[in-house]
Design an enzyme around this catalytic site. Structure first.
Site, PDB file in Angstrom:
ATOM      1  N   HIS A 124      35.993  42.545  43.952  1.00  0.00           N
ATOM      2  CA  HIS A 124      35.934  44.179  45.044  1.00  0.00           C
ATOM      3  C   HIS A 124      35.877  45.249  43.800  1.00  0.00           C
ATOM      4  CE1 HIS A 124      39.816  43.737  42.765  1.00  0.00           C
ATOM      5  NE2 HIS A 124      39.806  44.966  42.295  1.00  0.00           N
ATOM      6  N   ASP A 161      36.477  36.105  44.163  1.00  0.00           N
ATOM      7  CA  ASP A 161      36.657  38.206  43.491  1.00  0.00           C
ATOM      8  C   ASP A 161      36.675  37.673  41.974  1.00  0.00           C
ATOM      9  OD1 ASP A 161      37.371  40.814  43.751  1.00  0.00           O
ATOM     10  OD2 ASP A 161      39.443  40.559  43.376  1.00  0.00           O
ATOM     11  N   SER A 173      41.597  47.338  38.328  1.00  0.00           N
ATOM     12  CA  SER A 173      40.638  45.653  38.402  1.00  0.00           C
ATOM     13  C   SER A 173      39.469  45.609  37.619  1.00  0.00           C
ATOM     14  CB  SER A 173      40.259  46.025  39.999  1.00  0.00           C
ATOM     15  OG  SER A 173      41.513  45.659  40.801  1.00  0.00           O
TER      16      SER A 173
END
Length: 481
Positions: free
Chosen positions: A209, A242, A324
């Site tokens: 992402h 992910d 992230s």
């Protein structure tokens, strides 16, 4: 709780500190772009959370050509600069048997934010963004400009020795191999995340992402703590896991890959160190402990019907939007996970409306991420393990039920597939995979994806009120579509 990702009300700030005066000139870091994280959804295995869909989302079974619809709940992602995952809605749809464990999608609920991460019984939100850094940077400058009442000592206490194993020593060794990633689509939308050096060839591991906006013709760059910035390209991305791998263009010859640990050996209570760019504040180090292991988590950015699943490491180290893709380290400096999502109860975030840390962060175990990264570097596409059966995504605590009907008119149990050969039938409720308790479809998916195709597992299930067990050899599926 809020599953919102990045805010857009605050002007972008530098995602990396200005280069030292004697450092080689580097192109100015781009401002963090507000962006969106990759959509989540996948019919493989299962975490125990759920993903929010738009209120108007259809409740019909998801398209069998790709992963199941996101689950129902409200969690958030660890921290990416671009977008965030959302909590999933409930429903009774089903995942296609082609994935690890297809599932039925429950009826959608109203979501509060654009995206959120779902954890078994928990909901986590994608920590995406770097916009907040702009405000933080501005406030810091304004505060410094005023008169200071701090009294500085005339002499120092001498040199401070930082022994190996201290947080300062671990951070000093790991920071040079951690980068701040800026990703933007061809239309300019994107955000800021983090990544770390995987090998000397210039491969950087991060979250899917974080770089999703730049996959199709966008712009991608990675900036090191010394201010040196490199253009990069996406080598491969796995939406279901992910995980993504990018490669630096004209990579330097002195790259130092971070040492990978063994996430299976991690114990609850172990110390953790997280590195990232929360709200655009690059090279930030936070500490905590491992709060739990094998935490089922599912996430989606709310913009599509795909979900990401993980059997995550839970940590209370502060993780925020922008973290992230960054490394979660143990006390020796070994990478044990990739920071990916958080659970949040408010819209906090320097006024950006973005979720913030409340001490519930989730990381993809490095053993799984390493396997995925190696497959992406080798083939450019992810490889998923599967059982070849559709399971319900209903939020229950009774197990993962194989649906009576498959997706799009397909059989709920793949004829000749792993589940079929193991004797599983529609209506069976899977309660364990090896020694892992399965409380829902998403949890099953997450556990399946911690394995590799060809692995043999023991399935415990209930049929007609009686408990049974069977041996199953996991099949495989290549790609996210």
């Amino acid at each position: 709780m809020s599953t919102e990702n990045e805010g857009t009300a605050v002007p972008p700030a530098p995602s990396a500190p200005p280069p030292p005066a004697d450092a080689p000139a580097a192109s100015a870091p781009q401002g963090a772009h507000p962006g969106s994280a990759p959509a989540a959804g996948d019919p493989y295995g299962p975490p125990a959370s759920q993903v929010h869909h738009d209120p108007g989302e259809s409740t019909s079974a998801p398209d069998p050509s790709w992963p199941p619809p996101p689950p129902p709940s409200t969690p958030a992602y660890g921290g990416d600069g671009g977008a965030g995952h959302g909590a999933a809605g409930q429903g009774g749809g089903g995942w296609g048997a082609g994935w690890g464990a297809a599932h039925q999608q429950p009826a959608p609920k109203n979501g509060r934010g654009r995206g959120g991460l779902v954890a078994a019984v928990l909901a986590a939100a994608l920590v995406a963004g770097g916009l907040g850094g702009g405000l933080g940077y501005t406030l810091a400058r304004e505060n410094d400009s005023g008169g200071s009442t701090t009294v500085s000592a005339g002499t120092t206490g001498g040199n401070v020795k930082r022994d190996p194993g201290t947080v300062a020593a671990v951070a000093a060794a790991a920071l040079p191999s951690t980068v701040t990633i800026e990703a933007a689509s061809s239309s300019g939308e994107g955000g800021t995340g983090t990544g770390f050096v995987f090998d000397k060839q210039g491969h950087i591991v991060t979250n899917n992402h974080v770089v999703a906006d730049a996959v199709d013709g966008g712009n991608l760059s990675a900036t090191f703590p010394d201010g040196k910035k490199y253009e990069a390209e996406v080598v491969g991305n796995a939406q279901g896991y992910d995980v993504a791998v990018i490669k630096l263009k004209n990579a330097p010859s002195d790259l130092k890959p971070l040492t990978l640990g063994n996430s299976d050996d991690v114990a609850v209570g172990d110390s953790t160190i997280a590195i990232g760019a929360p709200f655009g504040l690059s090279n930030t180090v936070t500490t905590g402990i491992i709060s739990a292991k094998n935490r089922p988590v599912a996430s989606s950015d709310g913009s599509g019907d795909k979900a990401s699943y993980m059997s995550a490491l839970q940590t209370d180290a502060s993780i925020n939007p922008g973290n992230s893709g960054g490394p979660l380290l143990d006390a020796q400096g070994n990478v044990i996970g990739i920071n990916s999502a958080i659970q949040s109860t408010s819209n906090g975030g320097f006024g950006t409306g973005q979720a913030g840390s409340i001490g519930l962060g989730f990381a993809i175990p490095i053993n799984q991420a390493k396997y995925v990264a190696q497959e992406l570097i080798k083939n450019g596409k992810p490889v998923y393990a599967k059982i070849g059966a559709s399971v319900s995504l209903e939020a229950t605590t009774n197990g993962a039920k194989i649906t009576e009907q498959g997706v799009g008119g397909t059989e709920p149990v793949d004829p000749g597939g792993p589940a079929d050969e193991a004797g599983l039938k529609p209506g069976d409720v899977i309660t364990k995979l090896d020694d892992r308790v399965i409380d829902s479809g998403p949890t099953l998916i997450g556990e399946i994806w911690t394995h590799k195709p060809g692995d043999e597992v023991t399935i415990t299930y209930e049929r007609g009120g009686k408990e049974r067990t069977t041996e199953l050899t996991l099949g495989s599926r290549v790609g996210d579509s």
